[in-house]
Design a protein around this motif. Structure first.
Motif: not given
Length: 274
Positions: A241, A218, A165, A163
């Motif tokens: 997402d 993200e 960013a 995951w």
């Protein structure tokens, strides 16, 4: 790129965030892919085509990109009412080291026919573990171990999910959802090729296929399939997402075991991120 300083005529100078894990004298694919996507997106904007959206981003990493300034050039190969195909080249010292073919398509209404889709989809970490953010962050990982940012816990043979960013491609410039997806897509090599002995394969390409853009910056990657024969590996990862599936990534890799990257000796966090 990845916090690069912008220049004239499509020139970008790398910052330390763009250094490769394989060599401090090279750029990593995340930065290269993001820079190529940015140029393609800006080329489409210059055409005034706000009715199209990115559907496929294919990157060839055929020479090591050195930790030096880069020049990016674009060519519109085909433009029509429903399609625009843009080729982008990244060069150093007059020599091309990477290229991308980016396909933009016009969205329409979907049909009402029933077509097979998977019943299970990957999901991001819970919000109490990874709160929503639009700021760059160290990736969260899940494997045989639960979600965490400690890479040591995930050096195993389990199926991996990340995951991410994303970091802005250019310092001081707003990161777009397409740039975030394109840059993160190169991280599929980590998700697909990281095993019990570390990362022992280096990817030679990335193909990102998007049914829609992420809602924000993200982006998640989840390993779907991997096949390896005689040191050549092909892997597929889901892209998602917080709202659900976005598309898929396909990566082709070559064994590079003599220069493998291991995360088991200390709390080493992804050098391609903040």
């Amino acid at each position: 790129m990845h916090g690069a300083a912008g220049g004239s005529d499509g020139a970008l100078a790398p910052t330390d965030l763009a250094r490769s894990s394989w060599s401090r004298e090279q750029l990593h694919g995340v930065a290269v892919s993001g820079a190529l996507a940015r140029t393609a997106e800006r080329t489409l904007a210059a055409l005034g085509r706000d009715d199209l959206r990115p559907a496929r981003h294919t990157v060839d990493l055929f020479r090591p990109a050195r930790f030096e300034p880069c020049t990016l050039t674009a060519e519109v190969v085909r433009e029509s009412a429903r399609i625009c195909l843009v080729d982008v080249a990244l060069s150093q010292h007059g020599e091309r080291v990477a290229r991308a073919s980016v396909l933009f398509l016009k969205a329409t209404e979907s049909t009402d026919a029933s077509v097979w889709e998977p019943t299970e989809r990957p999901s991001p970490p819970p919000e109490d573990v990874a709160p929503p953010t639009d700021a760059p962050a160290v990736p969260f990982l899940r494997s045989d171990a639960p979600w965490s940012q400690d890479f040591r816990q995930h050096q195993n043979a389990g199926r991996k999910t990340s995951w991410n960013a994303a970091v802005p491609v250019v310092a001081g410039e707003r990161l777009t959802p397409f740039q975030a997806a394109a840059a993160t897509a190169d991280g599929a090599s980590l998700v697909l090729n990281w095993g019990s002995a570390g990362v022992q394969h280096i990817n030679t390409d990335v193909t990102l296929a998007l049914a829609r853009l992420p809602r924000g910056t993200e982006v998640g990657l989840a390993a779907l399939d991997r096949v390896e024969v005689d040191g050549i590996a092909v892997g597929t990862a889901a892209v998602f997402d917080r709202e659900g599936p976005v598309g898929e990534v396909v990566v082709t890799s070559l064994v590079n075991a003599r220069r493998s990257i291991s995360f088991d000796r200390e709390e080493q966090r992804d050098p391609n991120r903040a």
